[in-house]
Design a protein around this motif. Structure first.
Motif, PDB file in Angstrom:
ATOM      1  N   GLN A  29      11.136  -5.157 -16.402  1.00 31.55           N
ATOM      2  CA  GLN A  29      11.015  -6.018 -17.577  1.00 31.55           C
ATOM      3  C   GLN A  29      10.129  -7.228 -17.333  1.00 31.55           C
ATOM      4  OE1 GLN A  29      13.777  -5.064 -16.033  1.00 31.55           O
ATOM      5  NE2 GLN A  29      15.318  -4.264 -17.456  1.00 31.55           N
ATOM      6  N   LYS A  30       9.829  -7.514 -16.079  1.00 33.48           N
ATOM      7  CA  LYS A  30       9.039  -8.699 -15.730  1.00 33.48           C
ATOM      8  C   LYS A  30       7.560  -8.344 -15.531  1.00 33.48           C
ATOM      9  CE  LYS A  30      12.773 -11.272 -15.419  1.00 33.48           C
ATOM     10  NZ  LYS A  30      13.057 -12.329 -16.420  1.00 33.48           N
ATOM     11  N   GLU A  31       6.710  -9.374 -15.627  1.00 36.13           N
ATOM     12  CA  GLU A  31       5.297  -9.171 -15.308  1.00 36.13           C
ATOM     13  C   GLU A  31       5.152  -8.851 -13.824  1.00 36.13           C
ATOM     14  OE1 GLU A  31       3.547 -12.803 -16.610  1.00 36.13           O
ATOM     15  OE2 GLU A  31       3.148 -12.040 -18.626  1.00 36.13           O
ATOM     16  N   LEU A  32       4.177  -8.041 -13.498  1.00 29.58           N
ATOM     17  CA  LEU A  32       3.948  -7.615 -12.115  1.00 29.58           C
ATOM     18  C   LEU A  32       2.597  -8.146 -11.662  1.00 29.58           C
ATOM     19  CD1 LEU A  32       4.466  -3.985 -10.761  1.00 29.58           C
ATOM     20  CD2 LEU A  32       2.388  -5.257 -10.252  1.00 29.58           C
ATOM     21  N   GLU A  33       2.581  -8.912 -10.598  1.00 26.72           N
ATOM     22  CA  GLU A  33       1.338  -9.446 -10.040  1.00 26.72           C
ATOM     23  C   GLU A  33       0.845  -8.502  -8.944  1.00 26.72           C
ATOM     24  OE1 GLU A  33      -1.976 -11.568  -9.389  1.00 26.72           O
ATOM     25  OE2 GLU A  33      -0.509 -12.205 -10.900  1.00 26.72           O
ATOM     26  N   TRP A  34      -0.385  -8.031  -9.095  1.00 31.07           N
ATOM     27  CA  TRP A  34      -0.947  -7.091  -8.130  1.00 31.07           C
ATOM     28  C   TRP A  34      -1.076  -7.741  -6.751  1.00 31.07           C
ATOM     29  CZ3 TRP A  34      -1.321  -2.080  -8.483  1.00 31.07           C
ATOM     30  CH2 TRP A  34      -1.986  -1.402  -7.461  1.00 31.07           C
ATOM     31  N   ASN A  35      -0.783  -6.955  -5.710  1.00 34.25           N
ATOM     32  CA  ASN A  35      -0.811  -7.486  -4.349  1.00 34.25           C
ATOM     33  C   ASN A  35      -1.262  -6.371  -3.407  1.00 34.25           C
ATOM     34  OD1 ASN A  35       0.002  -8.208  -1.665  1.00 34.25           O
ATOM     35  ND2 ASN A  35       1.403  -9.730  -2.515  1.00 34.25           N
ATOM     36  N   ASP A  36      -2.496  -6.466  -2.914  1.00 33.99           N
ATOM     37  CA  ASP A  36      -3.044  -5.410  -2.058  1.00 33.99           C
ATOM     38  C   ASP A  36      -2.232  -5.226  -0.777  1.00 33.99           C
ATOM     39  OD1 ASP A  36      -5.179  -4.691  -3.729  1.00 33.99           O
ATOM     40  OD2 ASP A  36      -6.390  -6.359  -2.997  1.00 33.99           O
ATOM     41  N   SER A  37      -1.764  -6.322  -0.202  1.00 34.32           N
ATOM     42  CA  SER A  37      -1.021  -6.197   1.055  1.00 34.32           C
ATOM     43  C   SER A  37       0.324  -5.516   0.819  1.00 34.32           C
ATOM     44  CB  SER A  37      -0.812  -7.575   1.694  1.00 34.32           C
ATOM     45  OG  SER A  37      -0.017  -8.406   0.870  1.00 34.32           O
ATOM     46  N   VAL A  56       0.795  -3.160  -1.379  1.00 28.87           N
ATOM     47  CA  VAL A  56       0.464  -1.732  -1.471  1.00 28.87           C
ATOM     48  C   VAL A  56       0.403  -1.142  -0.059  1.00 28.87           C
ATOM     49  CG1 VAL A  56      -1.284  -0.054  -2.173  1.00 28.87           C
ATOM     50  CG2 VAL A  56      -0.786  -2.022  -3.641  1.00 28.87           C
ATOM     51  N   GLU A  57      -0.265  -1.847   0.827  1.00 35.76           N
ATOM     52  CA  GLU A  57      -0.361  -1.399   2.222  1.00 35.76           C
ATOM     53  C   GLU A  57       1.031  -1.305   2.849  1.00 35.76           C
ATOM     54  OE1 GLU A  57      -2.033   0.053   5.527  1.00 35.76           O
ATOM     55  OE2 GLU A  57      -3.331  -0.630   3.871  1.00 35.76           O
ATOM     56  N   GLY A  58       1.881  -2.268   2.530  1.00 37.35           N
ATOM     57  CA  GLY A  58       3.248  -2.252   3.048  1.00 37.35           C
ATOM     58  C   GLY A  58       4.032  -1.052   2.539  1.00 37.35           C
ATOM     59  N   GLY A  59       3.836  -0.690   1.283  1.00 36.65           N
ATOM     60  CA  GLY A  59       4.493   0.496   0.732  1.00 36.65           C
ATOM     61  C   GLY A  59       4.059   1.757   1.440  1.00 36.65           C
ATOM     62  N   PHE A  60       2.763   1.842   1.753  1.00 37.51           N
ATOM     63  CA  PHE A  60       2.243   3.014   2.471  1.00 37.51           C
ATOM     64  C   PHE A  60       2.871   3.101   3.869  1.00 37.51           C
ATOM     65  CE2 PHE A  60      -0.901   4.883   5.382  1.00 37.51           C
ATOM     66  CZ  PHE A  60      -1.046   6.143   4.791  1.00 37.51           C
ATOM     67  N   ARG A  61       2.988   1.965   4.525  1.00 39.62           N
ATOM     68  CA  ARG A  61       3.568   1.964   5.876  1.00 39.62           C
ATOM     69  C   ARG A  61       5.033   2.420   5.845  1.00 39.62           C
ATOM     70  NH1 ARG A  61       0.791  -3.001   6.407  1.00 39.62           N
ATOM     71  NH2 ARG A  61       2.769  -4.134   6.186  1.00 39.62           N
ATOM     72  N   PHE A 112       4.869   1.160  -4.983  1.00 41.54           N
ATOM     73  CA  PHE A 112       4.477  -0.235  -5.187  1.00 41.54           C
ATOM     74  C   PHE A 112       4.797  -0.691  -6.605  1.00 41.54           C
ATOM     75  CE2 PHE A 112       1.430  -3.126  -7.128  1.00 41.54           C
ATOM     76  CZ  PHE A 112       1.703  -4.272  -6.391  1.00 41.54           C
ATOM     77  N   ILE A 113       4.444   0.129  -7.597  1.00 43.42           N
ATOM     78  CA  ILE A 113       4.573  -0.303  -8.992  1.00 43.42           C
ATOM     79  C   ILE A 113       6.033  -0.520  -9.374  1.00 43.42           C
ATOM     80  CG2 ILE A 113       4.802   1.839 -10.347  1.00 43.42           C
ATOM     81  CD1 ILE A 113       2.021  -0.698 -10.950  1.00 43.42           C
ATOM     82  N   LEU A 114       6.953   0.184  -8.686  1.00 42.29           N
ATOM     83  CA  LEU A 114       8.378   0.018  -8.975  1.00 42.29           C
ATOM     84  C   LEU A 114       9.044  -1.007  -8.061  1.00 42.29           C
ATOM     85  CD1 LEU A 114       9.435   3.734  -9.630  1.00 42.29           C
ATOM     86  CD2 LEU A 114       8.936   1.940 -11.304  1.00 42.29           C
ATOM     87  N   PHE A 115       8.389  -1.338  -6.953  1.00 45.74           N
ATOM     88  CA  PHE A 115       8.970  -2.258  -5.974  1.00 45.74           C
ATOM     89  C   PHE A 115       8.531  -3.700  -6.198  1.00 45.74           C
ATOM     90  CE2 PHE A 115       8.964  -3.900  -1.397  1.00 45.74           C
ATOM     91  CZ  PHE A 115      10.319  -4.187  -1.404  1.00 45.74           C
ATOM     92  N   ALA A 116       7.357  -3.879  -6.782  1.00 43.37           N
ATOM     93  CA  ALA A 116       6.758  -5.213  -6.834  1.00 43.37           C
ATOM     94  C   ALA A 116       7.497  -6.185  -7.748  1.00 43.37           C
ATOM     95  CB  ALA A 116       5.294  -5.111  -7.269  1.00 43.37           C
ATOM     96  N   TYR A 165      -4.363   5.896  -0.812  1.00 45.69           N
ATOM     97  CA  TYR A 165      -2.999   5.806  -0.286  1.00 45.69           C
ATOM     98  C   TYR A 165      -2.085   6.966  -0.699  1.00 45.69           C
ATOM     99  CZ  TYR A 165      -4.076   0.910   0.820  1.00 45.69           C
ATOM    100  OH  TYR A 165      -4.612  -0.246   1.322  1.00 45.69           O
ATOM    101  N   GLY A 166      -2.461   7.665  -1.766  1.00 50.87           N
ATOM    102  CA  GLY A 166      -1.586   8.710  -2.283  1.00 50.87           C
ATOM    103  C   GLY A 166      -0.795   8.246  -3.487  1.00 50.87           C
ATOM    104  N   ALA A 167      -0.360   9.208  -4.309  1.00 48.38           N
ATOM    105  CA  ALA A 167       0.376   8.893  -5.527  1.00 48.38           C
ATOM    106  C   ALA A 167       1.714   8.246  -5.228  1.00 48.38           C
ATOM    107  CB  ALA A 167       0.577  10.169  -6.351  1.00 48.38           C
ATOM    108  N   ASP A 168       2.376   8.702  -4.166  1.00 47.51           N
ATOM    109  CA  ASP A 168       3.698   8.152  -3.869  1.00 47.51           C
ATOM    110  C   ASP A 168       3.634   6.657  -3.546  1.00 47.51           C
ATOM    111  OD1 ASP A 168       5.156  10.445  -4.343  1.00 47.51           O
ATOM    112  OD2 ASP A 168       5.073  11.130  -2.261  1.00 47.51           O
ATOM    113  N   THR A 169       2.595   6.242  -2.846  1.00 45.18           N
ATOM    114  CA  THR A 169       2.446   4.816  -2.553  1.00 45.18           C
ATOM    115  C   THR A 169       2.223   4.026  -3.840  1.00 45.18           C
ATOM    116  OG1 THR A 169       1.606   5.163  -0.319  1.00 45.18           O
ATOM    117  CG2 THR A 169       1.016   3.089  -1.381  1.00 45.18           C
TER     118      THR A 169
END
Length: 814
Positions: A614-622, A624-629, A606-610, A598-602
């Motif tokens: 200060q909170k826990e971040l739950e990984w979400n593949d979709s 990530v795809e949304g960030g790329f779009r 994602f890591i800053l948007f999710a 996806y590239g570094a920017d994606t």
């Protein structure tokens, strides 16, 4: 042209390198920002926790550069420690080779993510030059008496073959490998952190509102200051004789002098000298002695969690005020490291003492009135307390202490739970402790001009013992003082020493690194760190040690800094499937694969948007795809831009959709300063930028498009720097990435406001109301819009919530 992240990102990473874009200026008159994320251990590959930590710090650093601050944003490597030795055994590699190869690989990984670290200030803590200055600090501490060597009981991890500080024992286990920790008597080096306990505690107040309250509380509790009375119990004549005159009294510390008349027994730690003497001289039954020895071999944490256990020692002491004989026991809840390893026990007014007394049928004497059940730990008047009867117990504390001081029986004093820092480690891959053992001179520090004392490269790591001990030549040397044959110290320093002063090393101009460890003038300009970022798991270990070390280096004359980290952000963990990412759980995400796809920017977006940092971040593949779009959509909209500079727009003449789009763009701009400087809620800023782009899509004005993209790229550059730089260079010659963009308040002036109309609490419709309307005009418009629902009804109440809704309460007409 379509969005091709790989091409764009490689291009801009090279441009930034060629420009030296992330190197701080040597000009000390400029306003500065020092942004620091906790440096990584070079384990071989970065993980998503690293990506999150460094994406947060990088966004903040890039923001301040745009605001024309002189920004120091460094990276380095916390490179000593056991994992390198374990890897050496597993892969048959030298720890040094393993470490530096890992650093090279991880440096490349961080570079592909576009993190704006200073290249010139990078170092590894295993670099000999770093060790040279650290060894000097250790020698200076020894000269002032702050560092000393003594033989004590230590926390020993057998699998790691090393000593652990108290802070490194978690639930009775090694913080590194998780195996059970045992107690072992051995010599070692200690730094007197307790000397600084009061300052470490009081200076926490200066960090309030700047550090998370949880961290401040954890440190305060760990330091554990308590004030009370220290006095002596004199042994009875019979007990002195039993101990062959070797002991005649022992000291006791209590935080409850108001209960002194309620003492019904005293207890000693299993490792107290009197207890040990009784065992060693066969003055206690052998079975009981074995049980006491077993208690002494437990860690402090294990003893705290165990059921109360103790044994009578067959001796007694004399109460200093009543002259009554008081029996002496040994108990597992008494710690040798606190209050002299002896306590007075008042079971009527202490839960722990009461539990023990109940178990062993010991007497209980009430001396405070109040409460129906014992133990009573609340306030009340003293009873059965001689001249102090009738006094409020908490007020009586000071009077009883004064009486002890006046009579010479004791004194008011302060104790701390904090223990001195054991810094000796029995391992190869660490900074050698710069001392030699001379048969004539004793313990002698190495001469400063001989530093660094470097590790030998020709060692074999087998996992058995310390290779420095078995090396044929390395430890054999001459005494720096008398020249006689001597033996070099083979212990190495705890790795937390290295991470306790690295923030000051970064602040020193690299051109001075050979000649000084910390440049006082440079440190005065850059320190303290304006924003420090790392995990809350470091609340006690690293953060406490770094605060302590900074104060020590101040007192040794190396800097003028009291606190190293002005502001602290503790980021949450990255989870997948509800659990912390872990290779053993098979739930990891490889940052390299994510960037390749996806590239570094994606990845950064994602890591800053999710989630908020200060909170826990739950990984979400979709997601990530949304960030790329979103990034691809933003990139595609560059075709809408017709102006190469910020256009001047006549706002009043714009249609409604264009006005709404401008308002959304400037709402994001208005939000950005608070996000980048205070809340770090990047998710809200990203969401605002997404809303603004959607609003721009709904209008056609080319100037509004140009202005919108100009501002959005400015806002998003700290988060998605590659694509933002690419578009900004192509469209605006990067002018939008320099300086501050002023907020135009005119865009927030609304021609009309959308109101929800509710009748009897049920939403019926939305109506557009001219912004200038009065309440009466708003109500008239609302009644007209809701006429069909009001037919045959009588309005009995009218409510207008300005800018939001109109609620009409109606009932059937008569």
């Amino acid at each position: 042209m379509s969005y091709k992240p790989s091409e764009i990102e490689k291009k801009w990473q090279k441009i930034w390198d060629d420009e030296g874009a992330f190197e701080p200026s040597s000009e000390k008159n400029d306003p500065k920002k020092y942004i620091l994320s906790m440096f990584p251990y070079p384990s071989g590959r970065i993980h998503m926790g690293h990506v999150r930590n460094y994406a947060i710090g990088d966004a903040i650093a890039r923001y301040y550069r745009k605001q024309n601050f002189n920004v120091l944003h460094p990276i380095g490597w916390d490179a000593f420690g056991m994992p390198a030795e374990n890897a050496a055994i597993k892969h048959k590699l030298h720890p040094k080779k393993w470490t530096y190869e890992n650093i090279d690989y991880m440096r490349h990984e961080l570079s592909t993510l576009g993190f704006s670290f200073s290249r010139t200030r990078e170092f590894a803590t295993c670099d000999q030059l770093y060790t040279r200055w650290e060894q000097e600090f250790i020698i200076r501490m020894h000269e002032t008496g702050l560092l000393y060597r003594e033989s004590t009981k230590v926390n020993w991890c057998e699998p790691c073959h090393t000593v652990l500080a108290n802070e490194q024992v978690e639930e009775g286990c090694c913080w590194r490998c998780g195996n059970e920790v045992a107690q072992k008597e051995m010599p070692g080096y200690y730094i007197d952190i307790v000397k600084y306990a009061d300052e470490l505690l009081s200076d926490l107040k200066t960090l309030e509102g700047k550090w998370p309250n949880q961290v401040l509380t954890m440190q305060g509790n760990w330091i554990g200051k308590s004030q009370g009375l220290e006095f002596t119990f004199e042994l009875s004549a019979e007990s002195k004789a039993k101990l062959d005159g070797k002991f005649d009294r022992y000291s006791v510390f209590t935080t409850r002098p108001d209960t002194i008349y309620g003492v019904s027994y005293s207890a000693l730690a299993p490792e107290h000298p009197i207890t040990k003497y009784l065992i060693e001289h066969g003055l206690i039954d052998a079975d009981v002695a074995a049980k006491i020895t077993a208690m002494a071999n437990m860690t402090e944490r294990e003893r705290a969690q165990a059921d109360k256990e103790g044994y009578p020692l067959g001796i007694s002491v004399i109460h200093p005020l009543t002259n009554e004989e008081v029996p002496v026991w040994t108990a597992n809840f008494v710690l040798a490291s606190y209050g002299g390893g002896a306590v007075m026990a008042v079971p009527a007014h202490d839960e722990r003492d009461y539990e023990f007394a109940s178990k062993y049928s010991l007497p209980v004497k009430r001396v405070i009135s109040g409460g129906e059940e014992l133990p009573y730990t609340g306030a009340g008047e003293l009873i059965e307390s001689a001249a102090f009867c009738g006094l409020a117990n908490f007020k009586a504390k000071a009077k009883i202490i004064s009486m002890f001081e006046d009579s010479g029986f004791g004194k008011g004093t302060t104790n701390f739970k904090l223990r001195n820092w054991g810094v000796s480690r029995q391992r190869y891959w660490g900074a050698p402790i710069p001392f030699v053992h001379c048969g004539h001179c004793g313990l002698v520090p190495e001469k400063i001009e001989n530093l660094p004392i470097a590790l030998p490269d020709d060692v074999e790591i087998t996992g058995e013992g310390n290779p420095l001990d078995s090396h044929p030549t390395w430890k054999h040397c001459s005494c720096p003082k008398c020249g006689a044959e001597a033996v070099r110290e083979t212990d190495t320093l705890d790795t937390f020493v290295q991470s306790s002063w690295y923030q000051l090393r970064y602040a020193t101009d690299p051109a001075k690194w050979e000649s000084t460890g910390i440049d006082k003038e440079d440190a005065a300009y850059w320190m303290g760190v304006d924003q420090y970022i790392g995990g809350i798991e470091h609340a006690i270990l690293h953060l406490l040690y770094a605060r302590f070390f900074t104060k020590v280096l101040r007192d040794l004359g190396y800097c003028d800094i009291d606190e190293p980290f002005t502001n602290l952000l503790t980021q949450g963990m990255v989870l997948k499937d509800g659990a912390k990412m872990s290779k053993s759980k098979g739930n990891t995400v490889d940052p390299d694969e994510l960037v390749a796809k996806y590239g570094a920017d994606t990845a950064r977006l994602f890591i800053l948007f999710a989630a908020p940092p200060q909170k826990e971040l739950e990984w979400n593949d979709s997601a990530v795809e949304g960030g790329f779009r979103f990034i691809r959509k933003l990139y595609d909209r560059k075709e809408k831009v017709t102006a190469s500079t910020m256009p001047a727009i006549d706002h009043a003449s714009l249609p409604g959709e264009a006005k709404e789009a401008r308002a959304k763009v400037y709402e994001a701009l208005r939000k950005s300063e608070d996000v980048y400087t205070r809340t770090f809620a990047f998710n809200t800023l990203i969401a605002a930028c997404m809303e603004a782009l959607n609003a721009l899509d709904k209008q056609q004005d080319s100037e509004v498009w140009s202005e919108g993209i100009y501002i959005l790229l400015h806002l998003l550059e700290p988060i998605i720097p590659h694509v933002a730089s690419e578009m900004s260079a192509e469209l605006f010659d990067r002018a939008n990435l320099k300086g501050k963009i002023e907020i135009l308040e005119e865009v927030f002036v609304q021609d009309s406001i959308s109101y929800a109309l509710t009748i009897n609490g049920k939403k019926r419709t939305e109506i557009e109301i001219p912004a200038a309307y009065s309440n009466d005009e708003i109500l008239a418009a609302a009644k007209e819009a809701g006429a069909k629902w009001l037919e045959g009804m009588e309005i009995i109440k009218e409510i207008v919530v300005p800018g939001k809704l109109v609620n009409l309460v109606a009932k059937p007409a008569k």
